[in-house]
Design an enzyme around this catalytic site. Structure first.
Site, PDB file in Angstrom:
ATOM      1  CE1 TYR A 250      -0.961   8.839   4.116  1.00  0.00           C
ATOM      2  CE2 TYR A 250       1.588   9.762   3.953  1.00  0.00           C
ATOM      3  CZ  TYR A 250       0.124   9.618   4.464  1.00  0.00           C
ATOM      4  OH  TYR A 250      -0.309  10.610   5.387  1.00  0.00           O
TER       5      TYR A 250
ATOM      6  CG  ASP B 115      -6.336   0.095   2.472  1.00  0.00           C
ATOM      7  OD1 ASP B 115      -6.576  -0.900   3.090  1.00  0.00           O
ATOM      8  OD2 ASP B 115      -5.361   0.819   2.696  1.00  0.00           O
TER       9      ASP B 115
ATOM     10  CE  LYS C 211      -4.356   2.589   7.221  1.00  0.00           C
ATOM     11  NZ  LYS C 211      -4.869   3.393   6.185  1.00  0.00           N
TER      12      LYS C 211
ATOM     13  CG  HIS D 229      -4.631  10.342   1.621  1.00  0.00           C
ATOM     14  ND1 HIS D 229      -5.672  10.543   2.612  1.00  0.00           N
ATOM     15  CD2 HIS D 229      -3.607   9.744   2.350  1.00  0.00           C
ATOM     16  CE1 HIS D 229      -5.423   9.920   3.533  1.00  0.00           C
ATOM     17  NE2 HIS D 229      -4.284   9.244   3.480  1.00  0.00           N
TER      18      HIS D 229
ATOM     19  CD  GLN E  77      -4.407   4.881  10.084  1.00  0.00           C
ATOM     20  OE1 GLN E  77      -5.590   4.810   9.786  1.00  0.00           O
ATOM     21  NE2 GLN E  77      -3.430   5.374   9.193  1.00  0.00           N
TER      22      GLN E  77
ATOM     23  CG  ASP F 135      -1.888   0.868   1.182  1.00  0.00           C
ATOM     24  OD1 ASP F 135      -2.227   1.492   0.090  1.00  0.00           O
ATOM     25  OD2 ASP F 135      -2.785   1.366   2.033  1.00  0.00           O
TER      26      ASP F 135
ATOM     27  CD  GLU G 121      -6.872   4.792   3.938  1.00  0.00           C
ATOM     28  OE1 GLU G 121      -5.793   3.633   3.254  1.00  0.00           O
ATOM     29  OE2 GLU G 121      -6.085   5.374   4.692  1.00  0.00           O
TER      30      GLU G 121
HETATM   31 CA    CA Z   1      -4.541   2.677   2.328  1.00  0.00          CA
END
Ligand code: CA
Length: 425
Positions: free
Chosen positions: A138, A243, A263, A143, A250, A136, A209
Site C-alpha cells: 500500500y 488488483d 480483493k 493513494h 471492502q 499486496d 487498482e
Molecule cells: Ca491492491
C-alpha cells in the site's frame, strides 16, 4: 551496471515495429502455448515469440553451463528463475547475441529458426510463474492519502505508521490470472447506505487498482532476512498488476483485519516478466522519505523506476478510452524496501512469489490509479466517448493496463493486462 543486452545501439535481424514494447533490449520471459502443445518458456522480440525449448533443442544454450536444461521445457518459469539472477542475466545476454543484427549463428540456421519462432497472434500466453505467495503493499502516498481523505479525516489522512512501515497484507495467489482472463462480478456482503443490516448482493462498486508486481528468484530459510541493499538481487522482474476490488464489500469487511473477499476474486497480470535488468537505464530517485526510516529500511541510490502506466476502459462495442496516466516512480516505498520489510521478521521468501505495489496514484487527478479516486467516491463520474458515464466498472466493460519506460529513443514495456468484467455468476 553494464549489461550487454541493454546496449541502446543494438539492432535485431528480427523486425521490430515502431513503438514496440519489445525491442531487442527488452528480452522478457513468459510462457506460451501453441495449438495443443505443452506450454513452455519463451521470450519476445517485436511481434515474434521465441521458443526457448527449441533453442535448447538445437544446442544454443549449451555454452552457458546450465546444470539442467530442463528449465527450458517447464510449463512455468519458477525453475528457470531459481537458477538465480546472474544466470538469468547470462541467458538474456545469450538471446540478445543470437538475435543481434550481425550475428549469423541462428539467422542462417533455418531449421532452428523455423522451430523457434512464432508470431504473437498465433500463440496463447499463459501464467508465467506458479505464484506461491502473494503480498499486496500500500506504498503510494497519494493513494493512501486519497483513501484516507475520503473515508476518514482529510487532516489525518495517513495513519501514524504509514511513513515508517511499508504497509501490506497477505493476499491469495490462486486467483492471480493472466491477461485475457475475464472475471465475473463478485458477490458478497455489503452494508447499503442508510441501512443497519447487511445484504448479500453482487458488488455495486466494481473497481480496478493500477499496480505493478515484482517476482522473486531467491529462496530463503525461516529466520533469514534479506538486507535492503541485497534485495534487488532477489527480484527477477516485473509485471503489470490489476488488483480488482469490490469497494462496497471492502468497506463492510475490512475492519479490523483488512481486505479479504473484496480483493481475492481475481487479479490480472501482463504475461511477460520484464527483467529488472532491462529497466536499468530507467532508474530514478524516489520521493524523499521524511521522517527518516529505520536503518533496516534505509536504501541508497536510485531504487525507483520511471515507468509510464496507463489504464483504459473499453465499454462494449466502444473504442477504448484512457482514464488514467500514472508512473511507477511515484511510489513512496521502493521494491528493495518492501522486500527487506517482508523478510525482516524471518518470513521465508520463495521463487515465484509475487509482491504488488499497491495502487499507484500520482499527484494529479488524471494520475489516480482506481475508479474510487478518479470518480472521487462516485461524485465525479467519468464520461466515455459515447457519452455514457462511469462511477465504477459496469458489466462487460474491459479494463486494459499498459506500461512502458521510454528514454532517448529506447522503449521497454510490458504489452498489456486486459480483462473484461462479466455479469455475476
Ligand atoms: Ca491492491
Amino acid at each position: 551496471m553494464n549489461i550487454k543486452a541493454n546496449d541502446p545501439f543494438l539492432m535485431s535481424w528480427l523486425e521490430v515495429p515502431a513503438n514496440s514494447d519489445f525491442p531487442v533490449q527488452n528480452i522478457p520471459f513468459g510462457i506460451f502455448k501453441y495449438d495443443n502443445e505443452e506450454p513452455r518458456p519463451a521470450s519476445r522480440i517485436g511481434d515474434h515469440v521465441i521458443d526457448l525449448s527449441a533453442l535448447a533443442d538445437f544446442g544454443y544454450f549449451d555454452k552457458l553451463e546450465i546444470e539442467d536444461l530442463n528449465v527450458f521445457y517447464k510449463p512455468v518459469l519458477n525453475d528457470l528463475f531459481a537458477l538465480g539472477k546472474p544466470m538469468v542475466r547470462k541467458i538474456r545476454n545469450r538471446l540478445s547475441d543470437l538475435f543481434e543484427d550481425n550475428n549469423e549463428e541462428l539467422k542462417n540456421d533455418h531449421e532452428a529458426r523455423n522451430n523457434a519462432l512464432f508470431r504473437i497472434d498465433e500463440v496463447q500466453m499463459m501464467m508465467p510463474v506458479e505464484v506461491g505467495d502473494y503480498t499486496d503493499f500500500y506504498s503510494s502516498k497519494e493513494h493512501a492519502t486519497n483513501v484516507g481523505t475520503m473515508f476518514r479525516d482529510p487532516d489525518n489522512a495517513l495513519l501514524p505508521n504509514w511513513k515508517h512501515i511499508p504497509v501490506g497484507y497477505h493476499g491469495r495467489s490462486s486467483s492471480i490470472v493472466v491477461s485475457g482472463t475475464n472475471i465475473h462480478r463478485p458477490k458478497g456482503q455489503i452494508m447499503p447506505p442508510e441501512s443497519d443490516q447487511p445484504i448479500f448482493s453482487p458488488t455495486r462498486l466494481m473497481d480496478f487498482e493500477l499496480e505493478m508486481a515484482f517476482v522473486t528468484c531467491k529462496e530463503t530459510q525461516l529466520g533469514d532476512s534479506i538486507p535492503v541493499e541485497e534485495a534487488e538481487d532477489a527480484i527477477i522482474g516485473l509485471v503489470l498488476f490489476n488488483d480488482l476490488s469490490a469497494r462496497d464489500i471492502q468497506k463492510w469487511e475490512y475492519v479490523p483485519l483488512g481486505p479479504f473477499l473484496s480483493k481475492n476474486f481475481g487479479s490480472v497480470i501482463s504475461p511477460w516478466i520484464v527483467t529488472l535488468d532491462a529497466f536499468e537505464p530507467f532508474r530514478v530517485n524516489g520521493p524523499k522519505q521524511d521522517p527518516p526510516v529505520l536503518p533496516y529500511l534505509k536504501s541508497e541510490g536510485k531504487k525507483s523506476f520511471d515507468i509510464n502506466l496507463e489504464v483504459y476502459l473499453e465499454a462494449e462495442n466502444q473504442p477504448e478510452h484512457r482514464v488514467c496516466r500514472s508512473n511507477f516512480k511515484y511510489m513512496y516505498w521502493n521494491m528493495a524496501q518492501q522486500l527487506a520489510h517482508q523478510s525482516v521478521n524471518g518470513c521465508n521468501i520463495r521463487v515465484g512469489d509475487m509482491y504488488a505495489s499497491g495502487t499507484i496514484s500520482g499527484p494529479t487527478p488524471e494520475s489516480y490509479g482506481s475508479m474510487l479516486e478518479l470518480s472521487w467516491k462516485g461524485t465525479k463520474p467519468i464520461t466515455l466517448p459515447d457519452g455514457s458515464r462511469r462511477k465504477f466498472i459496469n458489466d462487460n466493460d474491459a479494463i486494459i493496463m499498459r506500461g512502458y519506460a521510454e528514454k532517448d529513443g529506447l522503449r521497454i514495456g510490458f504489452g498489456e493486462s486486459k480483462t473484461k468484467i462479466l455479469p455475476a455468476k
